[in-house]
Write an enzyme that holds these catalytic residues in place. Sequence first.
Site, mmCIF file in Angstrom:
data_model
loop_
_atom_site.group_PDB
_atom_site.id
_atom_site.type_symbol
_atom_site.label_atom_id
_atom_site.label_comp_id
_atom_site.label_asym_id
_atom_site.label_seq_id
_atom_site.Cartn_x
_atom_site.Cartn_y
_atom_site.Cartn_z
ATOM 1 N N ASP A 13 15.820 6.229 -11.746
ATOM 2 C CA ASP A 13 14.543 6.856 -12.107
ATOM 3 C C ASP A 13 14.731 8.254 -12.690
ATOM 4 O O ASP A 13 14.211 8.574 -13.759
ATOM 5 C CB ASP A 13 13.619 6.972 -10.878
ATOM 6 C CG ASP A 13 13.177 5.611 -10.352
ATOM 7 O OD1 ASP A 13 12.961 4.708 -11.171
ATOM 8 O OD2 ASP A 13 13.059 5.464 -9.116
ATOM 9 N N ASP A 122 6.479 8.600 -2.387
ATOM 10 C CA ASP A 122 7.082 9.897 -2.671
ATOM 11 C C ASP A 122 6.279 10.743 -3.647
ATOM 12 O O ASP A 122 6.305 11.962 -3.580
ATOM 13 C CB ASP A 122 8.522 9.704 -3.168
ATOM 14 C CG ASP A 122 9.431 9.245 -2.037
ATOM 15 O OD1 ASP A 122 9.122 9.570 -0.871
ATOM 16 O OD2 ASP A 122 10.436 8.574 -2.310
HETATM 17 N N1 ARG Z 1 9.359 3.500 2.688
HETATM 18 C C1 ARG Z 1 10.062 4.684 3.005
HETATM 19 C C2 ARG Z 1 9.202 5.899 2.845
HETATM 20 O O1 ARG Z 1 8.258 5.859 2.115
HETATM 21 C C3 ARG Z 1 11.378 4.797 2.295
HETATM 22 C C4 ARG Z 1 11.370 4.840 0.809
HETATM 23 C C5 ARG Z 1 12.769 4.865 0.372
HETATM 24 N N2 ARG Z 1 12.996 4.871 -1.016
HETATM 25 C C6 ARG Z 1 13.959 4.156 -1.622
HETATM 26 N N3 ARG Z 1 14.158 4.367 -2.843
HETATM 27 N N4 ARG Z 1 14.633 3.241 -0.991
HETATM 28 O O2 ARG Z 1 9.451 6.918 3.452
#
Ligand code: ARG
Length: 393
Positions: A13, A122
């Site tokens: 990304d 995120d």
């Molecule tokens: N679902 C988790 C969170 O939102 C982890 C996300 C992890 N991202 C990844 N690219 N594996 O905190």
Amino acid sequence: MEKVVLAFSGGLDTSVCVKLLQEKYNMEVITACVDVGQPEIEIIRPAQVANKLGVKKHYTIDAKDEFAEEFIFRAIKANAMYEGYPLSTSLARPLIAMKIVELAEKVKADAIAHGCTGKGNDQFRFESTIRSGSLCSIIAPVRDLSLTRTEEIAYANENNIPLPYDKEYSIDENLWGRSIEGDVLEDPMVETPEKAFEWTVSTENAPEKAQFLDITFENGVPVAIDSIKMGAVEMVTECNSIAGSHGIGRIDIIENRIIGLKSRENYETPGAVLLLTAHKALEQLVLSREELRFAETITQTYSDIVYKGIWHEPLREDLDCAIDNMQKRVTGLVRLKLHKGSIKILGRESIFSLYSEEAVTFEDKETDQREMAGMVKNYALQAACYQRVCKKD
Ligand code: ARG
């Protein structure tokens, strides 16, 4: 040319973002990788990739101590856990964003960019933190162009963007855990392949021989293993390696994302599982019943706040005050046995223990048991009334 600071991991990304920002947005890109305890290669690689992509200035920002002391230790005191997930990725995001804001100020950037997609959590965590600390505009190129993973890979190939060696899963790692998503894991009926794991052995491959250890806590945070004192980063690193070697800390859940999507998530969080288990065992000994009940409510609210990425929400600070006060007595030692994926609490002790062996023993002759008769007599008075009034035929 306008200047943009991009939070950069060297993954798919954010690598795609570099090129997009340079070519489609016509900006001078400055990349920054924040070290929150990911493996060393994940710190070295971004610098190399940035260089390859023609980035003039790349920064590596060491935030390990701050992450451990200010985020992980707070999470331990709060027993933070969201739907069975110890919040490793979630906890690191606000800190990463804060470091990026600091850098953007230093280099007088016009904008801050991140590589989040429009489906994940995120984007909320980064943007809420950035907006709490900066007036810079925020750019999210992957989300702006609504790119799919396949489109990103195609764009990367067309533009000579080096892809990470393992692009099968989407991985996020820091000191508190490793998150694994995507590819075959998107089918919730598919068992997670063994090769997805790096921090933990399978239960089958865990040693036959159990390991015993003592963890000492002071004011709610771990300070020593087997009486050997260590700092926060070393403590968490050590717990990850000990618990991981016994197959502890694999988590496979269906999780409710901020936008409501359900997603299948795999985590390896051996240190978190070990430390949270030990911490709770000590709390049982020193906190009152009322405190323990209320602490469960705090855990729920605190974890939701962390997951939702609203670290700067005043309620988080209010809760931290209450937690810190309660945790003053969470000082003592927990003895544990680790064996083939399981953790057993063998013992606990504390100078603040509310447990009284004399009071609870069956051998006690001093307490006049007859004194209890009055207290017991009217206990469940309302249940008895209800049965009489409503259940007569
Ligand atoms: N679902 C988790 C969170 O939102 C982890 C996300 C992890 N991202 C990844 N690219 N594996 O905190």
